[in-house]
Scaffold this active site. Structure first.
Site, short mmCIF file in Angstrom:
data_model
loop_
_atom_site.label_atom_id
_atom_site.label_comp_id
_atom_site.label_asym_id
_atom_site.label_seq_id
_atom_site.Cartn_x
_atom_site.Cartn_y
_atom_site.Cartn_z
N LYS A 52 0.34 2.80 4.20
CA LYS A 52 0.48 2.65 5.66
C LYS A 52 0.80 4.00 6.30
CE LYS A 52 1.71 -2.09 4.86
NZ LYS A 52 2.71 -3.07 4.49
N GLN A 96 8.70 -4.32 5.12
CA GLN A 96 7.90 -4.65 3.93
C GLN A 96 8.52 -5.82 3.17
OE1 GLN A 96 4.93 -3.22 3.26
NE2 GLN A 96 4.69 -4.56 1.49
N ASP A 119 2.87 -7.21 12.25
CA ASP A 119 2.55 -8.02 11.06
C ASP A 119 2.12 -9.43 11.45
OD1 ASP A 119 2.61 -7.05 8.46
OD2 ASP A 119 4.80 -6.98 8.38
N1 GUN Z 1 4.02 -7.77 1.59
C1 GUN Z 1 2.77 -8.12 1.17
N2 GUN Z 1 1.91 -8.11 2.20
C2 GUN Z 1 2.61 -7.75 3.29
C3 GUN Z 1 2.25 -7.55 4.65
O1 GUN Z 1 1.11 -7.75 5.08
N3 GUN Z 1 3.26 -7.16 5.46
C4 GUN Z 1 4.53 -6.98 5.03
N4 GUN Z 1 5.45 -6.62 5.91
N5 GUN Z 1 4.89 -7.14 3.78
C5 GUN Z 1 3.93 -7.53 2.91
#
Ligand code: GUN
Length: 294
Positions: A52, A96, A119
């Site tokens: 990211k 995350q 998200d």
């Molecule tokens: N963990 C696995 N996929 C994701 C996601 O798309 N966003 C977040 N914040 N955590 C994750």
């Protein structure tokens, strides 16, 4: 059989975001900015967070990195989110997942300001999706739609079978596909589904999001179906320098010859998730900046 290359689709999304970002910076004098919070040091999460950051840097987005120790208290995490909610130079906030067990993930998600929830995990955004109203949508299902659209694969009147009922993928995927305009007939299967193979064999489009390596075999698919593999699983591989390799939820080698089209792993849906996160961040920045200047 056609390989649906997420990489190619993601490049197009990045091209368009690059130009949107340039216009935004020109207009407002600051970049769309994403804050990413990682608690603990799970290796897969660290690698996602790194991806990211790279995406932000390559597009010229602003990026704030918060790497907190695994024993971070609930209060400290919520405090950080409140601060970022109020910070007008931050447009998207992402925590995350998964979080360490002592932290209340639901409360954490609900604390993120809805307008910065890039998200699409906040209950208000999830609810808006279900009733077909605007809001942020989870990035992986958005990435799947982007792939289908890019390759002109229509879902209208098709039977789409989704394996997996997670809040991040299965449920929002089903909501998106059943909306007016998409018009799919959707079935969700999960660990308690009986006669699974009978159902998956009916799928015109099969979306696998169960997190079980190589689970979907050739016996489970109809000849000529479209298979979308959302799985990213690490399996041991002594021949690789890093000791593992990535495989999907689908046994690609044996399933692909029976498909009209299929996504590979890696290079399929996985690369789309971050591209769609950047798109959501761009949208958040535009909406918040417009609000501020009103
Ligand atoms: N963990 C696995 N996929 C994701 C996601 O798309 N966003 C977040 N914040 N955590 C994750």
């Amino acid at each position: 059989m056609q390989i649906l290359t997420g990489k190619e689709v993601a490049e197009k999304v990045y091209e368009s975001l690059q130009s949107d970002c340039n216009v935004f910076v020109e207009k407002y004098g600051f970049p769309p900015t994403l804050a990413v919070i990682l608690v603990g040091s799970d290796p897969a999460s660290q690698s996602y967070v790194q991806g990211k950051k790279q995406a932000c840097l390559s597009l010229g987005f602003g990026h704030r990195d918060y790497h907190l120790p695994s024993d971070t208290s609930q209060e400290a995490l919520l405090e950080l989110i409140h601060t970022l909610n109020e910070d007008s130079s931050v447009h998207g906030i992402l925590v995350q997942m998964p979080l360490p067990a002592h932290l209340d993930a639901d409360l954490v998600i609900q604390t993120i300001r809805v307008e910065k929830d890039v998200d699409g995990f906040h209950p208000q955004n999830v609810g808006n999706l279900l009733i077909g109203k605007p809001g942020f949508v989870s990035c992986t299902p958005l990435g799947v739609l982007q792939i289908l659209d890019y390759y002109s694969i229509s879902c209208s009147s098709k039977h789409v079978v989704i394996l997996g009922r997670s809040n991040i993928v299965g449920k929002p995927m089903a909501s998106l596909l059943m909306q007016k305009g998409r018009d799919a007939t959707v079935t969700i299967c999960h660990s308690k589904t009986e006669k699974l193979q009978q159902i998956t064999k009916q799928a015109d489009i099969l979306i696998a999001a169960i997190g079980r390596p190589l689970y979907v075999t050739e016996a489970m698919v109809k000849e000529g179906c479209v298979v979308i593999d959302v799985g990213i699983n690490r399996i041991e591989d002594a021949s690789r320098k890093r000791g593992y390799r990535l495989v999907g939820d689908v046994d690609f080698e044996h399933v692909a010859p029976h498909c009209k089209a299929i996504t590979p792993v890696p290079g399929g849906v996985g690369v789309m998730t971050i591209a769609m996160l950047m798109k959501n961040t761009m949208q958040a920045a535009l909406q918040l900046a417009q609000k501020e200047t009103q």
